[in-house]
Design an enzyme around this catalytic site. Structure first.
Site, mmCIF file in Angstrom:
data_model
loop_
_atom_site.group_PDB
_atom_site.id
_atom_site.type_symbol
_atom_site.label_atom_id
_atom_site.label_comp_id
_atom_site.label_asym_id
_atom_site.label_seq_id
_atom_site.Cartn_x
_atom_site.Cartn_y
_atom_site.Cartn_z
ATOM 1 N N LYS A 1 65.193 123.760 149.966
ATOM 2 C CA LYS A 1 65.462 123.698 151.188
ATOM 3 C C LYS A 1 67.426 123.901 151.066
ATOM 4 C CE LYS A 1 62.449 122.789 153.600
ATOM 5 N NZ LYS A 1 61.791 123.492 154.408
ATOM 6 N N SER B 1 65.583 118.583 155.535
ATOM 7 C CA SER B 1 65.307 117.520 154.486
ATOM 8 C C SER B 1 66.640 116.653 153.943
ATOM 9 C CB SER B 1 64.217 117.514 153.313
ATOM 10 O OG SER B 1 64.442 116.614 152.757
ATOM 11 N N TYR C 1 51.556 119.792 160.683
ATOM 12 C CA TYR C 1 51.640 118.381 161.453
ATOM 13 C C TYR C 1 52.801 117.495 162.136
ATOM 14 C CZ TYR C 1 53.171 113.534 160.889
ATOM 15 O OH TYR C 1 53.760 112.053 161.160
ATOM 16 N N LEU D 1 56.150 124.893 151.609
ATOM 17 C CA LEU D 1 55.447 123.666 150.938
ATOM 18 C C LEU D 1 56.726 122.886 150.592
ATOM 19 C CD1 LEU D 1 54.148 126.350 148.446
ATOM 20 C CD2 LEU D 1 52.592 125.472 150.768
ATOM 21 N N LYS D 2 55.197 121.265 151.319
ATOM 22 C CA LYS D 2 56.544 120.197 150.837
ATOM 23 C C LYS D 2 55.743 119.662 149.545
ATOM 24 C CE LYS D 2 53.625 118.199 153.933
ATOM 25 N NZ LYS D 2 53.372 117.250 155.472
ATOM 26 N N ASN E 1 57.490 131.082 148.261
ATOM 27 C CA ASN E 1 56.629 130.736 149.822
ATOM 28 C C ASN E 1 58.661 130.092 150.708
ATOM 29 O OD1 ASN E 1 54.181 130.308 151.468
ATOM 30 N ND2 ASN E 1 55.861 128.189 151.728
ATOM 31 N N ASN F 1 49.554 130.305 157.556
ATOM 32 C CA ASN F 1 48.590 130.474 156.953
ATOM 33 C C ASN F 1 47.247 129.692 156.576
ATOM 34 O OD1 ASN F 1 49.719 129.424 155.259
ATOM 35 N ND2 ASN F 1 50.240 130.628 153.442
ATOM 36 N N TYR G 1 61.283 121.557 145.764
ATOM 37 C CA TYR G 1 61.073 121.904 146.677
ATOM 38 C C TYR G 1 62.508 121.928 147.121
ATOM 39 C CZ TYR G 1 60.990 119.617 151.080
ATOM 40 O OH TYR G 1 60.902 119.596 152.850
ATOM 41 N N PHE H 1 64.388 113.080 158.124
ATOM 42 C CA PHE H 1 64.579 111.823 157.345
ATOM 43 C C PHE H 1 62.564 111.733 156.631
ATOM 44 C CE2 PHE H 1 68.118 110.055 155.484
ATOM 45 C CZ PHE H 1 68.690 111.427 156.280
ATOM 46 N N VAL I 1 52.102 100.947 144.625
ATOM 47 C CA VAL I 1 53.024 101.045 144.934
ATOM 48 C C VAL I 1 54.182 101.344 144.056
ATOM 49 C CG1 VAL I 1 55.310 99.736 146.134
ATOM 50 C CG2 VAL I 1 53.061 98.726 146.584
HETATM 51 P P1 NAD Z 1 52.600 121.067 156.622
HETATM 52 O O1 NAD Z 1 52.298 121.142 155.158
HETATM 53 O O2 NAD Z 1 51.655 119.679 157.832
HETATM 54 O O3 NAD Z 1 53.673 122.206 157.927
HETATM 55 C C1 NAD Z 1 53.346 123.801 156.963
HETATM 56 C C2 NAD Z 1 52.584 124.080 157.831
HETATM 57 O O4 NAD Z 1 52.820 125.265 157.236
HETATM 58 C C3 NAD Z 1 51.016 124.068 157.488
HETATM 59 O O5 NAD Z 1 50.577 124.497 158.717
HETATM 60 C C4 NAD Z 1 50.795 125.724 156.175
HETATM 61 O O6 NAD Z 1 49.147 125.974 156.483
HETATM 62 C C5 NAD Z 1 51.987 126.542 156.790
HETATM 63 N N1 NAD Z 1 52.978 127.464 155.889
HETATM 64 C C6 NAD Z 1 52.762 126.938 154.639
HETATM 65 N N2 NAD Z 1 53.515 128.102 154.234
HETATM 66 C C7 NAD Z 1 53.167 129.044 155.125
HETATM 67 C C8 NAD Z 1 53.688 130.144 154.681
HETATM 68 N N3 NAD Z 1 53.656 131.431 153.553
HETATM 69 N N4 NAD Z 1 53.310 131.851 155.894
HETATM 70 C C9 NAD Z 1 52.520 130.405 157.133
HETATM 71 N N5 NAD Z 1 52.320 129.455 156.797
HETATM 72 C C10 NAD Z 1 52.771 128.604 156.032
HETATM 73 O O7 NAD Z 1 53.699 120.460 156.478
HETATM 74 P P2 NAD Z 1 55.060 119.600 157.649
HETATM 75 O O8 NAD Z 1 54.756 117.586 156.992
HETATM 76 O O9 NAD Z 1 54.659 120.027 159.534
HETATM 77 O O10 NAD Z 1 56.519 120.073 157.604
HETATM 78 C C11 NAD Z 1 57.037 121.171 158.493
HETATM 79 C C12 NAD Z 1 58.645 121.878 157.259
HETATM 80 O O11 NAD Z 1 59.063 120.505 157.474
HETATM 81 C C13 NAD Z 1 58.184 121.966 155.844
HETATM 82 O O12 NAD Z 1 58.766 123.026 155.787
HETATM 83 C C14 NAD Z 1 59.057 120.669 155.418
HETATM 84 O O13 NAD Z 1 59.316 121.002 154.057
HETATM 85 C C15 NAD Z 1 59.443 120.011 156.166
HETATM 86 N N6 NAD Z 1 59.864 118.656 156.208
HETATM 87 C C16 NAD Z 1 58.982 117.819 155.636
HETATM 88 C C17 NAD Z 1 59.056 116.429 156.179
HETATM 89 C C18 NAD Z 1 57.728 115.679 155.587
HETATM 90 O O14 NAD Z 1 58.360 114.632 155.334
HETATM 91 N N7 NAD Z 1 56.527 116.102 156.652
HETATM 92 C C19 NAD Z 1 60.270 115.995 155.548
HETATM 93 C C20 NAD Z 1 61.445 116.518 155.969
HETATM 94 C C21 NAD Z 1 60.907 117.912 155.865
HETATM 95 N N1 UDP Z 2 55.044 105.705 147.889
HETATM 96 C C1 UDP Z 2 53.966 104.628 147.353
HETATM 97 N N2 UDP Z 2 52.989 105.060 146.766
HETATM 98 C C2 UDP Z 2 52.673 106.123 147.103
HETATM 99 C C3 UDP Z 2 53.487 106.775 148.093
HETATM 100 C C4 UDP Z 2 54.428 107.039 148.341
HETATM 101 O O1 UDP Z 2 54.895 103.645 147.143
HETATM 102 O O2 UDP Z 2 51.497 106.254 147.203
HETATM 103 C C5 UDP Z 2 56.843 105.453 148.103
HETATM 104 C C6 UDP Z 2 57.570 106.166 147.142
HETATM 105 O O3 UDP Z 2 57.990 105.361 146.460
HETATM 106 C C7 UDP Z 2 58.707 106.228 148.397
HETATM 107 C C8 UDP Z 2 58.284 106.263 149.527
HETATM 108 O O4 UDP Z 2 56.418 105.430 149.607
HETATM 109 O O5 UDP Z 2 59.533 104.867 148.186
HETATM 110 C C9 UDP Z 2 57.860 107.295 150.757
HETATM 111 O O6 UDP Z 2 57.872 108.074 150.232
HETATM 112 P P1 UDP Z 2 57.263 109.332 150.933
HETATM 113 O O7 UDP Z 2 56.126 110.571 149.296
HETATM 114 O O8 UDP Z 2 56.372 109.078 151.871
HETATM 115 O O9 UDP Z 2 58.681 109.887 151.027
HETATM 116 P P2 UDP Z 2 60.459 110.540 150.219
HETATM 117 O O10 UDP Z 2 60.523 109.969 150.865
HETATM 118 O O11 UDP Z 2 59.421 110.242 148.089
HETATM 119 O O12 UDP Z 2 60.049 112.050 150.880
#
Ligand code: NAD
Ligand code: UDP
Length: 350
Positions: free
Chosen positions: A154, A125, A12, A84-85, A100, A33, A150, A179, A218
């Site tokens: 981080k 994060s 994403y 992984l997230k 991972n 991957n 998780y 965020f 919610v």
């Molecule tokens: P995502 O899952 O869409 O993207 C992660 C990508 O990494 C995926 O395409 C997955 O296939 C790949 N991947 C995971 N493990 C791998 C491995 N061991 N080898 C090769 N590829 C691998 O997630 P995202 O939302 O794009 O998040 C990206 C990064 O940002 C993650 O590290 C996540 O922890 C961090 N992050 C995300 C959020 C969020 O809310 N989306 C918030 C804070 C931090």
């Molecule tokens: N949330 C919710 N219903 C859902 C998913 C999330 O009410 O199906 C709420 C969750 O409790 C949090 C906010 O939405 O207060 C954001 O959650 P999200 O998992 O998107 O992000 P987080 O801040 O937990 O990383």
């Protein structure tokens, strides 16, 4: 031209960042991957930018693959999204998460070291601030009181990177503490496409809106917030992606490790998000109040002034754009990248 290795670039945030990197004149290669990403996202990035993305399909823990990618391209910097997230899943499968996210980062860092690549942007994060930190979160707060594996992965990788920088003064590392990223590219061609049932709020709402899920739960309405539901700092993924370009510029000029919050500085409740989405889409979102979700904090948001001061980065897009772009992506591609593959996506309609 500088080449940036984007680990996790088919996901994403990674796919949106590819667009901004290419727009900034950088060359990109991707290792992924595809455990939660899609090759189609890379095809879509090519449609948006007109540029091919060289793709290495595989693991960041595959040292031979990393060596090959680093050798075949003159990589000057790495952005590491490959984690992984899912917070809940991390409590069920902690070893997989440490393997991972922590081992993957160690292997990547070691390969960079051997190849002489000195710049790294790491996807951290807001969760590293833990449960006792006062809001808004500022980078100078202590970190580490994390409440799930998780978050701990981080935090651990942040410590590893600080130690690595101490040992190698030529290394520069940006720890970007995201965020809550939401939204999609305004083209409607790329967006969030979680595998399985969405954990995060916006993808869940978007799937309810297209009829894939019956209603939103919610999680709790008895928190000490204005309307009783949790408050978060939601930011547009395109703004977040641009933050990575600014971070790379910072890395080129600086040494050492620095953490930056990437958020808007505003807090929005779950009920406010539902209303904003309904306004942007014209679709009513059925929801019911459910019990609190384990581990959720009532409210947190960013003090994002350091990123503005030091990176020249500030979130520019508001809630209306976040919701409209989420809706454009989901309504045009109800099954995400599978819709694109099956010709039911935006391009087929246009
Ligand atoms: P995502 O899952 O869409 O993207 C992660 C990508 O990494 C995926 O395409 C997955 O296939 C790949 N991947 C995971 N493990 C791998 C491995 N061991 N080898 C090769 N590829 C691998 O997630 P995202 O939302 O794009 O998040 C990206 C990064 O940002 C993650 O590290 C996540 O922890 C961090 N992050 C995300 C959020 C969020 O809310 N989306 C918030 C804070 C931090
Ligand atoms: N949330 C919710 N219903 C859902 C998913 C999330 O009410 O199906 C709420 C969750 O409790 C949090 C906010 O939405 O207060 C954001 O959650 P999200 O998992 O998107 O992000 P987080 O801040 O937990 O990383």
């Amino acid at each position: 031209m500088d080449t940036v290795l984007v680990a996790g670039g088919a996901g994403y945030i990674g796919s949106h960042t590819l667009v901004e990197l290419i727009s900034a004149g950088l060359k990109v290669i991707v290792i992924d991957n595809l455990c939660n990403g899609s090759k189609v996202a890379l095809d879509q990035v090519r449609l948006i930018t007109g540029q091919e993305v060289r793709f290495y399909h595989g693991e960041v823990q595959d040292r031979a693959l990393l060596n090959r990618a680093l050798m075949e391209n003159s990589v000057s910097a790495v952005i590491h999204f490959a984690g992984l997230k899912a917070v809940g899943e991390s409590s069920q499968r902690p070893i997989e998460y440490y393997q991972n996210n922590v081992t993957g980062s160690l292997v990547l860092l070691d390969a960079m070291h051997e190849a002489g690549v000195k710049r790294l942007v790491f996807s951290s994060s807001a969760t590293v601030y833990g449960s006792d930190s006062p809001v808004p979160y500022v980078e100078s707060l202590e970190t580490g009181n994390t409440s799930n594996p998780y978050g701990t992965t981080k935090w651990v990788v942040e410590q590893v990177l600080k130690d690595a920088v101490y040992a190698d003064p030529e290394l520069s590392v940006a720890l970007l503490r995201y965020f809550n990223p939401v939204g999609a590219h305004p083209s409607g061609l790329i967006g969030e496409d979680p595998h399985g049932i969405p954990n995060n709020l916006l993808p869940y709402i978007a799937q309810v809106a297209v009829g894939k899920r019956a209603e939103l739960s919610v999680f709790g309405d008895d928190y000490p917030t204005a309307d009783g539901t949790c408050e978060r700092d939601y930011l547009h993924v395109v703004d977040l992606a641009k933050g990575h370009v600014r971070a790379l510029e910072w890395l080129a000029q600086n040494r050492g490790a620095a953490a930056f919050n990437l958020g808007t500085g505003n807090a929005t409740s779950v009920l406010q998000i539902i209303r904003a989405f309904e306004e942007a889409s014209g679709v009513t979102i059925p929801y019911r109040i459910a019990p609190r979700r384990a581990g959720d904090l009532p409210a947190f948001w960013a003090d994002a002034s350091k990123a503005e001061r030091m990176l020249g980065w500030k979130a520019e897009l508001g809630l209306a754009e976040m919701m409209a772009d989420t809706w454009r992506w989901q309504s045009r591609n109800p099954n995400g990248y599978r819709s694109v593959e099956q010709g039911q996506g935006h391009l087929a309609i246009a």
